[in-house]
Design a protein around this motif. Structure first.
Motif, mmCIF file in Angstrom:
data_model
loop_
_atom_site.group_PDB
_atom_site.id
_atom_site.type_symbol
_atom_site.label_atom_id
_atom_site.label_comp_id
_atom_site.label_asym_id
_atom_site.label_seq_id
_atom_site.Cartn_x
_atom_site.Cartn_y
_atom_site.Cartn_z
ATOM 1 N N ARG A 33 -1.329 -28.431 -23.060
ATOM 2 C CA ARG A 33 -0.170 -28.321 -22.166
ATOM 3 C C ARG A 33 -0.371 -27.194 -21.182
ATOM 4 O O ARG A 33 -0.095 -27.307 -19.990
ATOM 5 C CB ARG A 33 1.098 -28.086 -22.991
ATOM 6 N N TYR A 34 -0.917 -26.067 -21.642
ATOM 7 C CA TYR A 34 -1.150 -24.934 -20.749
ATOM 8 C C TYR A 34 -2.149 -25.300 -19.662
ATOM 9 O O TYR A 34 -1.934 -25.031 -18.471
ATOM 10 C CB TYR A 34 -1.658 -23.741 -21.562
ATOM 11 N N MET A 35 -3.265 -25.963 -20.040
ATOM 12 C CA MET A 35 -4.279 -26.298 -19.044
ATOM 13 C C MET A 35 -3.740 -27.287 -18.022
ATOM 14 O O MET A 35 -4.040 -27.181 -16.838
ATOM 15 C CB MET A 35 -5.525 -26.909 -19.712
ATOM 16 N N LEU A 64 -8.444 -31.914 -20.428
ATOM 17 C CA LEU A 64 -9.361 -31.914 -21.571
ATOM 18 C C LEU A 64 -10.720 -31.353 -21.164
ATOM 19 O O LEU A 64 -11.324 -30.549 -21.889
ATOM 20 C CB LEU A 64 -9.519 -33.339 -22.109
ATOM 21 N N ASN A 65 -11.196 -31.747 -19.985
ATOM 22 C CA ASN A 65 -12.492 -31.231 -19.527
ATOM 23 C C ASN A 65 -12.439 -29.734 -19.310
ATOM 24 O O ASN A 65 -13.355 -28.997 -19.688
ATOM 25 C CB ASN A 65 -12.907 -31.928 -18.227
ATOM 26 N N LEU A 79 -10.391 -27.597 -20.686
ATOM 27 C CA LEU A 79 -10.276 -26.903 -21.977
ATOM 28 C C LEU A 79 -11.640 -26.821 -22.647
ATOM 29 O O LEU A 79 -12.008 -25.792 -23.232
ATOM 30 C CB LEU A 79 -9.269 -27.631 -22.867
ATOM 31 N N LEU A 108 -4.688 -35.564 -17.459
ATOM 32 C CA LEU A 108 -5.021 -35.434 -18.877
ATOM 33 C C LEU A 108 -6.520 -35.265 -19.044
ATOM 34 O O LEU A 108 -7.001 -34.377 -19.769
ATOM 35 C CB LEU A 108 -4.541 -36.674 -19.637
ATOM 36 N N ARG A 109 -7.267 -36.115 -18.326
ATOM 37 C CA ARG A 109 -8.713 -36.016 -18.442
ATOM 38 C C ARG A 109 -9.203 -34.678 -17.907
ATOM 39 O O ARG A 109 -10.059 -34.024 -18.509
ATOM 40 C CB ARG A 109 -9.376 -37.164 -17.679
ATOM 41 N N MET A 164 -0.534 -27.731 -17.171
ATOM 42 C CA MET A 164 0.488 -27.103 -16.326
ATOM 43 C C MET A 164 -0.130 -26.294 -15.200
ATOM 44 O O MET A 164 0.503 -26.032 -14.190
ATOM 45 C CB MET A 164 1.350 -26.145 -17.165
ATOM 46 N N LYS A 165 -1.383 -25.835 -15.404
ATOM 47 C CA LYS A 165 -2.018 -25.038 -14.361
ATOM 48 C C LYS A 165 -2.547 -25.893 -13.221
ATOM 49 O O LYS A 165 -3.040 -25.360 -12.239
ATOM 50 C CB LYS A 165 -3.200 -24.252 -14.958
ATOM 51 N N THR A 166 -2.478 -27.226 -13.371
ATOM 52 C CA THR A 166 -2.966 -28.108 -12.304
ATOM 53 C C THR A 166 -1.893 -28.243 -11.244
ATOM 54 O O THR A 166 -0.704 -28.159 -11.539
ATOM 55 C CB THR A 166 -3.261 -29.504 -12.881
ATOM 56 N N LEU A 167 -2.298 -28.502 -10.008
ATOM 57 C CA LEU A 167 -1.336 -28.505 -8.908
ATOM 58 C C LEU A 167 -0.442 -29.724 -8.883
ATOM 59 O O LEU A 167 0.734 -29.630 -8.638
ATOM 60 C CB LEU A 167 -2.073 -28.413 -7.579
#
Lengths: 356, 114
Positions: free
Chosen positions: B40-42, B84-85, B87, B80-81, B44-47
């Protein structure tokens, strides 16, 4: 006009510092803790670009190892978010696999410890065997312990009276032979060759399993399998793994004399030191890392406005204590690999559903 | 799909009829806060992500409902992809840094003894 402009700029500078504090510090107040959650997501703060940037992360991230020996380690992880640090901690506790005794075949137990209590105690004993060299046991495979997924241990002991003990002694160590119980390893299949140098058995050989008296005996065969702490706590490889945030103590004004002495006593030893300035003793923060953040200083009315207590939100001080199965630095590397494997599992699943 | 009845699902996508591809709830099986919160953190950091959150529907079931809503018609499996990448890359970097520092520390410890 210049006065107004400079006042406005002064206020803006103050708000900028405030924003920096909200973004990076957890404030410990008298009645509550503020700014706990991570808020630096894109769009929350105007003027800040908070989108994930791998270069920025790699530049700010660092790890410092403070202490490392075979059973425990303490290291600092700086520049990472609590969500990921917590994921590592949770995996260390519950998802790094180890070997532990699972099936106990009791052929003879005439001790006063009941069978099931004895089996429970045996399961909790840490077994020195590298879990990376074994595989999980398949659920369907009921019969037989194969050499790739099981370790067989045996315990066969009988307590007898020591004929050489003197008449008056009442010490059990002297009176009886074999009254404290130890485990030894029986290799299956080709395990004897594969594990010839490493000794497989309990990590500590002085763990008391049961106490016997003359005439009582134990004849037990045990099978160890690979498992994770999520299934049963006996599989957890750490005695404990925890982290805390780096405390930060700021003195807002100069504190001297007797007040400085009292301020020094409010914190843990070594945090605040009194140095001599112009003949007066002035308090100075020397090492805020040692503080346990008891917030004792906020209980004194004259001291509570002098100090600002906080924690740095992205500086984690990890402490990992291993049970002895694997050294703590290996445990941390395994935990990171487990998280990568989890992500990879879902990436494969996404790719396979897309290709359909 | 014959013979797949025994295979346990790993990841499911639930989408409301009529909604575009940008608003999807993923059901991740055999997962809990460990992956849920960090992912969720990763994300949320996406634009382009308008909303991202996860819940554990019931503590006795080990699955999480992971919801992503995107802006601008981007299909939700994209963030999502990417999450995951990213992370995985973070973990790789942490692993490399950690191993380098531990080796440095061990070498530093051996030298004073020599």
């Amino acid at each position: 006009m210049w006065a107004e402009l400079s006042r406005l700029l002064g206020k803006m500078a103050a708000t900028m510092k405030n924003v920096e504090e909200i973004r990076s510090r957890v404030i410990l107040g008298e009645f509550g803790v503020k700014n706990v959650h991570t808020s630096d997501f894109p769009g929350n703060y105007p003027g800040y670009d908070d989108t994930w940037d791998m270069q920025k992360f790699q530049k700010n991230f660092r790890i410092d190892v403070v202490h490392l020996d075979e059973s425990s380690m303490e290291f600092d992880m700086v520049g990472i978010d609590a969500a990921i640090a917590n994921a590592f901690r949770r995996i260390l506790l519950a998802e790094v696999p180890t070997m532990a005794i699972e099936k106990v075949f009791i052929y003879n137990n005439t001790s006063i410890v009941q069978d099931e209590v004895l089996a429970h105690r045996l399961g909790l004993i840490p077994i020195r065997a590298d879990p990376r060299l074994f595989e999980y046991r398949n659920a369907e495979q009921q019969l037989g312990a194969s050499e790739i997924d099981t370790i067989q241990l045996q315990l066969k002991i009988k307590c007898s009276r020591n004929p050489r003990a003197s008449k008056e002694s009442s010490d059990p160590r002297e009176l009886y032979l074999n009254h404290m119980v130890h485990i030894y390893w029986v290799p299956i299949g080709n395990q004897a060759d594969v594990f010839a140098d490493s000794s497989i058995g309990p990590v500590h050989d002085d763990i008391l399993i049961a106490q016997l008296r003359p005439g009582q005996e134990l004849d037990i065969v045990m099978h160890c399998v690979k498992g994770i702490g999520k299934d049963h706590a006996k599989f957890s490889p750490v005695a404990t793994a925890s982290y805390r945030l780096l405390p930060e103590i700021t003195l807002l004004e100069q504190v001297e004399g007797e007040k400085a002495e009292r301020l020094k006593r409010c914190f843990s030893r070594g945090v605040i030191d009194l140095e001599d300035v112009n003949g007066k003793k002035v308090a100075k923060v020397v090492n805020s890392r040692l503080d346990t953040c008891s917030r004792e200083v906020l209980r004194h009315d004259d001291l509570k406005n002098v100090v600002k207590l906080g924690r740095v939100r992205d500086h984690f001080i990890f402490t990992v204590e291993s049970t002895g199965i694997l050294p703590p630095d290996v445990l941390v590397t395994e935990a990171i690999k487990v998280l990568m494997a989890k992500c990879q599992r879902f990436l494969n699943e996404l790719d396979s559903t897309d290709m359909k | 799909m014959a013979g797949e009845g025994e295979k346990k699902p790993v990841l499911e996508m639930i989408q409301a009829d009529g909604a575009d591809e940008g608003c999807v709830t993923f059901v991740l099986h055999d997962e809990d806060h460990t992956l849920g919160n960090s992912l969720r953190y990763m994300i949320m950091k996406t634009l382009d992500v308008e909303f991202c959150g996860y819940t554990i529907t019931h503590p006795s079931e080990s699955k999480i409902n992971f919801r992503i809503q995107t802006r601008g018609g981007l299909p939700a499996s994209e963030p999502l992809r990417r999450g995951l990448n990213e992370l995985t890359d973070v973990c790789q970097h942490v692993l490399n840094t950690f191993q380098a520092r531990v080796n440095e520390f061990k070498e530093g410890q051996e030298q004073p003894m020599e």
